[in-house]
Design a protein around this motif. Structure first.
Motif, PDB file in Angstrom:
ATOM      1  N   GLY A  32       0.821  -1.213   0.000  1.00 23.91           N
ATOM      2  CA  GLY A  32       0.000   0.000   0.000  1.00 23.91           C
ATOM      3  C   GLY A  32       0.855   1.264   0.000  1.00 23.91           C
ATOM      4  N   ILE A  33       0.212   2.405   0.165  1.00 29.27           N
ATOM      5  CA  ILE A  33       0.918   3.684   0.199  1.00 29.27           C
ATOM      6  C   ILE A  33       0.509   4.446   1.453  1.00 29.27           C
ATOM      7  CG2 ILE A  33       1.092   3.878  -2.313  1.00 29.27           C
ATOM      8  CD1 ILE A  33      -1.287   5.811  -2.199  1.00 29.27           C
ATOM      9  N   GLN A  34       1.309   5.441   1.809  1.00 30.36           N
ATOM     10  CA  GLN A  34       0.978   6.297   2.937  1.00 30.36           C
ATOM     11  C   GLN A  34      -0.141   7.247   2.523  1.00 30.36           C
ATOM     12  OE1 GLN A  34       2.352   6.270   6.153  1.00 30.36           O
ATOM     13  NE2 GLN A  34       0.626   7.642   6.532  1.00 30.36           N
ATOM     14  N   LEU A  35      -1.308   7.107   3.138  1.00 35.86           N
ATOM     15  CA  LEU A  35      -2.454   7.934   2.772  1.00 35.86           C
ATOM     16  C   LEU A  35      -2.338   9.316   3.408  1.00 35.86           C
ATOM     17  CD1 LEU A  35      -5.319   5.313   3.145  1.00 35.86           C
ATOM     18  CD2 LEU A  35      -4.271   6.137   1.031  1.00 35.86           C
ATOM     19  N   LEU A  36      -2.920  10.296   2.741  1.00 39.38           N
ATOM     20  CA  LEU A  36      -2.898  11.667   3.228  1.00 39.38           C
ATOM     21  C   LEU A  36      -3.790  11.824   4.451  1.00 39.38           C
ATOM     22  CD1 LEU A  36      -3.264  13.455  -0.224  1.00 39.38           C
ATOM     23  CD2 LEU A  36      -1.189  13.359   1.177  1.00 39.38           C
ATOM     24  N   ARG A  37      -3.444  12.778   5.292  1.00 43.24           N
ATOM     25  CA  ARG A  37      -4.307  13.112   6.421  1.00 43.24           C
ATOM     26  C   ARG A  37      -5.560  13.809   5.901  1.00 43.24           C
ATOM     27  NH1 ARG A  37      -0.962  16.908  10.152  1.00 43.24           N
ATOM     28  NH2 ARG A  37      -0.871  17.984   8.133  1.00 43.24           N
ATOM     29  N   HIS A  38      -6.658  13.659   6.641  1.00 42.39           N
ATOM     30  CA  HIS A  38      -7.926  14.251   6.215  1.00 42.39           C
ATOM     31  C   HIS A  38      -7.786  15.751   5.986  1.00 42.39           C
ATOM     32  CE1 HIS A  38     -12.247  14.893   5.881  1.00 42.39           C
ATOM     33  NE2 HIS A  38     -12.137  15.858   6.777  1.00 42.39           N
ATOM     34  N   GLU A  39      -7.054  16.425   6.880  1.00 42.69           N
ATOM     35  CA  GLU A  39      -6.928  17.879   6.774  1.00 42.69           C
ATOM     36  C   GLU A  39      -6.064  18.326   5.595  1.00 42.69           C
ATOM     37  OE1 GLU A  39      -4.241  16.619  10.332  1.00 42.69           O
ATOM     38  OE2 GLU A  39      -6.129  15.975   9.367  1.00 42.69           O
ATOM     39  N   ASP A  40      -5.315  17.400   5.013  1.00 45.80           N
ATOM     40  CA  ASP A  40      -4.493  17.748   3.852  1.00 45.80           C
ATOM     41  C   ASP A  40      -5.264  17.656   2.540  1.00 45.80           C
ATOM     42  OD1 ASP A  40      -2.251  18.206   5.423  1.00 45.80           O
ATOM     43  OD2 ASP A  40      -1.605  16.111   5.333  1.00 45.80           O
ATOM     44  N   ILE A  41      -6.394  16.969   2.564  1.00 49.30           N
ATOM     45  CA  ILE A  41      -7.219  16.810   1.365  1.00 49.30           C
ATOM     46  C   ILE A  41      -8.026  18.084   1.130  1.00 49.30           C
ATOM     47  CG2 ILE A  41      -9.091  15.490   0.298  1.00 49.30           C
ATOM     48  CD1 ILE A  41      -6.670  13.804   0.565  1.00 49.30           C
TER      49      ILE A  41
END
Length: 266
Positions: A32-41
């Motif tokens: 998998g990959i490191q997912l973005l934080r909610h606040e970064d979206i």
């Protein structure tokens, strides 16, 4: 807008999420990959503002991508918001089709005009292996519903290996012809060398006529899908980020960093 190579830039691809409900072999590493934080979206308001400014600057074609765009909560609302921007001539989406049976009619009513669906094989077991668990029947049902909803033209994106006349690709081609779908073959990118290829049945990968910018889900305007350069709309403002991306769009994009590729989206 024209870049320094006199290419007319009028197409914005918007990645609305880095999440996906599949784990395709050629798209994501096994771990998998490191997912973005909610606040970064980017929020829907932020995405819509970037789209509005891009249209003011000359963009006429917008495509929503991901990750998988249909997994973004409230995606119908975002489609409505973008569709309401005056000046957009072509509003489309690229999806893996798994959720399309539920969303086809609502996204059409919201203002989406057409759709591209990823489909690499008609063999359920191969599909399950390629996608690490996907169900092919869901895609077939989604395509059926999309056709009923009037999303047109429907295009099939088929990723191939070395050749576009492989048996799976030929079967997908016949399936497209039988159902009135346009099929585009996309040769798998070499993630080690960064080498990519012109799309058969489309103009993707043809750097000479490239008219595209990309907005990533965390707010970077990228001048090229195959280049790590990007300009942050939150830091620079959308207009300046777009201006810099256009002015610094490379003649041809290459890179060999896998983490950069995986973060780009569809």
């Amino acid at each position: 807008m024209h870049d320094r190579f006199d290419r007319h830039i009028n197409y914005l691809r918007i990645s609305v999420t880095d999440r996906c409900n599949l784990r395709c072999l050629y798209c994501m590493p096994a771990e998998g990959i490191q997912l973005l934080r909610h606040e970064d979206i980017l929020s829907f308001d932020e995405i819509t503002e970037v789209a509005r400014i891009a249209v003011e600057m000359g963009v006429r074609k917008i495509r929503l991508t991901g990750g998988e765009p249909l997994v973004r909560r409230g995606i119908i609302d975002l489609v409505k918001m973008i569709a309401a921007i005056p000046g957009i001539e072509d509003l489309s989406m690229t999806t893996n089709g798994v959720l399309l049976d539920k969303f086809a009619f609502p996204i059409k009513e919201a203002g989406l005009q057409r759709i591209n669906v990823s489909l690499d094989t008609l063999d359920p077991l191969k599909y399950q292996k390629i996608t690490r668990g996907g169900t092919l029947e869901n895609v077939f049902e989604g395509l059926k519903r999309a056709k009923e909803a009037g999303l047109a033209p429907i295009k099939i994106n088929c990723v191939t290996g070395e050749m576009t006349d492989e048996e799976d690709a030929l079967q997908v081609k016949r399936f497209g012809e039988e159902n009135g779908f346009s099929v585009r073959f996309i040769r798998q990118m070499d993630l080690t060398t960064g080498e990519f290829y012109i799309v058969e049945g489309g103009d993707g990968g043809n750097c000479r006529i490239c008219n595209r910018l990309r907005l990533t889900s965390n707010g970077m305007i990228k001048p090229c899908l195959f280049n790590a350069t990007g300009y942050n709309v939150r830091e620079l403002g959308a207009r300046e980020a777009i201006r810099r991306a256009v002015n610094n769009k490379p003649g041809c994009g290459t890179f060999n960093l896998e983490e950069e590729f995986y973060s780009i989206g569809g």
